[in-house]
Design an enzyme around this catalytic site. Structure first.
Site, PDB file in Angstrom:
ATOM      1  N   ASP A 141     -55.405   6.655  17.683  1.00 47.58           N
ATOM      2  CA  ASP A 141     -56.810   6.506  17.607  1.00 47.58           C
ATOM      3  C   ASP A 141     -58.007   7.467  18.145  1.00 47.58           C
ATOM      4  O   ASP A 141     -58.963   7.198  18.351  1.00 47.58           O
ATOM      5  CB  ASP A 141     -57.148   5.057  18.183  1.00 47.58           C
ATOM      6  CG  ASP A 141     -57.114   5.097  19.646  1.00 47.58           C
ATOM      7  OD1 ASP A 141     -56.432   6.163  20.265  1.00 47.58           O
ATOM      8  OD2 ASP A 141     -57.700   4.231  20.398  1.00 47.58           O
ATOM      9  N   GLU A 142     -57.329   8.639  18.501  1.00 46.21           N
ATOM     10  CA  GLU A 142     -57.989   9.727  19.085  1.00 46.21           C
ATOM     11  C   GLU A 142     -57.511  10.973  18.586  1.00 46.21           C
ATOM     12  O   GLU A 142     -56.377  11.312  18.414  1.00 46.21           O
ATOM     13  CB  GLU A 142     -58.159   9.561  20.793  1.00 46.21           C
ATOM     14  CG  GLU A 142     -58.909  10.575  21.463  1.00 46.21           C
ATOM     15  CD  GLU A 142     -58.904   9.972  22.974  1.00 46.21           C
ATOM     16  OE1 GLU A 142     -59.346  10.969  23.801  1.00 46.21           O
ATOM     17  OE2 GLU A 142     -58.770   8.751  23.383  1.00 46.21           O
TER      18      GLU A 142
END
Length: 416
Positions: free
Chosen positions: A114-115
């Site tokens: 998610d990054e």
């Protein structure tokens, strides 16, 4: 600090807010930012961890990704759903595809599911300045996936990541140049800074260093003497300086060893753990064979159940490298029988094959048909590659103590 000698780049650090929970909210047709929703690893276990909580659930009840299922409040407005890792991976890949509309592959560094960092140097004429690019990416992610992103902008990766962590969760997009470091970073406690954990925090606090500004003003030589290379990095990060590469293939790292472990869903007996260890050795050796590697150091780690606590972690080196499952299993069982206390139930098992060599470097033994033993493993691997990971298994894997069948349904230890 003379920043003129350090490179300035246009780096964005993009984080998907409450990613798992937001994906699940969208699947249910709910607003991720306004819905109370928790993603739980295993709904059948009260002690299962909460993998993600929506922003509103965090704000109202303080539920976070260190909370447990049994700690969830009894509120009918809360949606509790099981983790579906395949869905999250799919969305993550689609977001990365979107980013490729702005920059080439070598400018995108996927840090986690998610990054991601993205370098947008030289794109001003196409998309505008780096803040405008961040705004466009944020809007596109929201329009295409219904997900809210927090974006940090910096002159290097560190500044982009830290300003994202400290400021963009509140403002959506936050920017930090070298000249902003004193104002935007120095007032914060050291534990708020990316790369500083609880142990380092305690060490720094004992030295009278509480904030990042105090770390920046501390004597460099003392920091270096106390913490070595890590101390040097922390000191320069406190000044906002980071020379890590911004382009390249960020996925290629030299493999030091192959390991596989499991936290068991119930207490295992001695006999059951023997089956578990065999399944783990099978997976580790399969991965080694796939990479054409073999290892000389075999490690076994065991943790006992809560009532007794403790455990052991031991290694043993062998004369010739191996990637044969039964060779590794034999050593693991020797370690297990030597160091197991004989009475405790077991809840965590981990095995590792290290000290790696190329498979071609393995010397053959005149008195042992090692070629046949190796070929058996490769044939089993080929069958699994073609027909699936459970196409051919050892008989013990089908017992209640076996773990391969259940893990084949999961991604990252959670339901696919």
């Amino acid at each position: 600090m003379d920043y003129s000698i350090y490179p300035r780049n246009d780096i964005l650090c993009i984080d998907m807010r409450s990613f798992y929970a937001s994906v699940e909210a969208m699947k249910l047709g709910l607003d991720p930012m306004d819905t109370m929703l928790a993603v739980v690893g295993d709904l059948n276990r009260s002690g299962s961890i909460v993998l993600a909580a929506s922003p509103r659930l965090k704000e109202k009840y303080g539920i976070s990704n260190v909370s447990r299922y049994f700690e969830m409040p009894n509120d009918p407005e809360i949606h509790i759903v099981p983790a579906r890792m395949a869905d999250y991976l799919h969305v993550s890949l689609e977001i990365t595809k979107l980013l490729k509309n702005y920059a080439p592959d070598e400018a995108i560094h996927q840090y986690s599911i998610d990054e991601v960092w993205i370098t947008v140097n030289g794109l001003q004429r196409i998309f505008g300045n780096r803040y405008e690019i961040a705004r466009k990416i944020k809007a596109e992610i929201l329009d295409n996936f219904g997900l809210t992103a927090s974006i940090g902008i910096g002159d290097n990766k560190f500044l982009a990541k830290v300003v994202m962590d400290l400021h963009s969760k509140k403002h959506g997009i936050a920017e930090c140049t070298y000249e902003d470091v004193e104002e935007k970073l120095w007032p914060f406690p050291v534990e708020k800074i990316w790369g500083i954990g609880s142990r380092m925090k305690r060490n720094l606090n004992r030295m009278g260093i509480v904030t990042l500004g105090q770390l920046a003003r501390y004597d460099f030589q003392q920091i270096k003497k106390r913490f070595g290379i890590i101390g040097e990095q922390l000191y320069w990060h406190a000044w906002g300086i980071d020379l890590s590469p911004i382009y390249g293939d960020f996925t290629k790292n030299e493999q030091k060893g192959y390991g596989h472990g499991i936290s068991l869903l119930r207490d295992y007996t001695k006999k059951e753990v023997e089956t578990c260890i065999l399944d783990l050795c099978e997976e580790v050796c399969r991965r080694a064979r796939t990479a054409n590697k073999a290892g000389k150091t075999i490690h076994l780690g065991i943790s006992y159940a809560k009532e007794t606590a403790g455990g052991f972690s031991r290694s043993h080196s062998i004369e010739r490298p191996t990637n044969v499952t039964m060779d590794m299993y034999k050593i693991c069982m020797q370690l297990f029988h030597k160091f197991y206390d004989g009475k405790s139930h077991l809840r965590h098992v981990y095995v590792t094959l290290g000290n790696l060599y190329e498979h071609e470097d393995i010397q053959l033994d005149l008195f042992e048909d090692r070629v046949k033993k190796n070929n058996i493993g490769y044939v089993m691997d080929a069958i699994r590659d073609k027909y699936g990971s459970t196409a051919i298994l050892r008989a013990s894997s089908y017992t209640d103590a076996g773990i391969i069948m259940e893990r084949s349904k999961k991604i990252g230890g959670h339901q696919a």
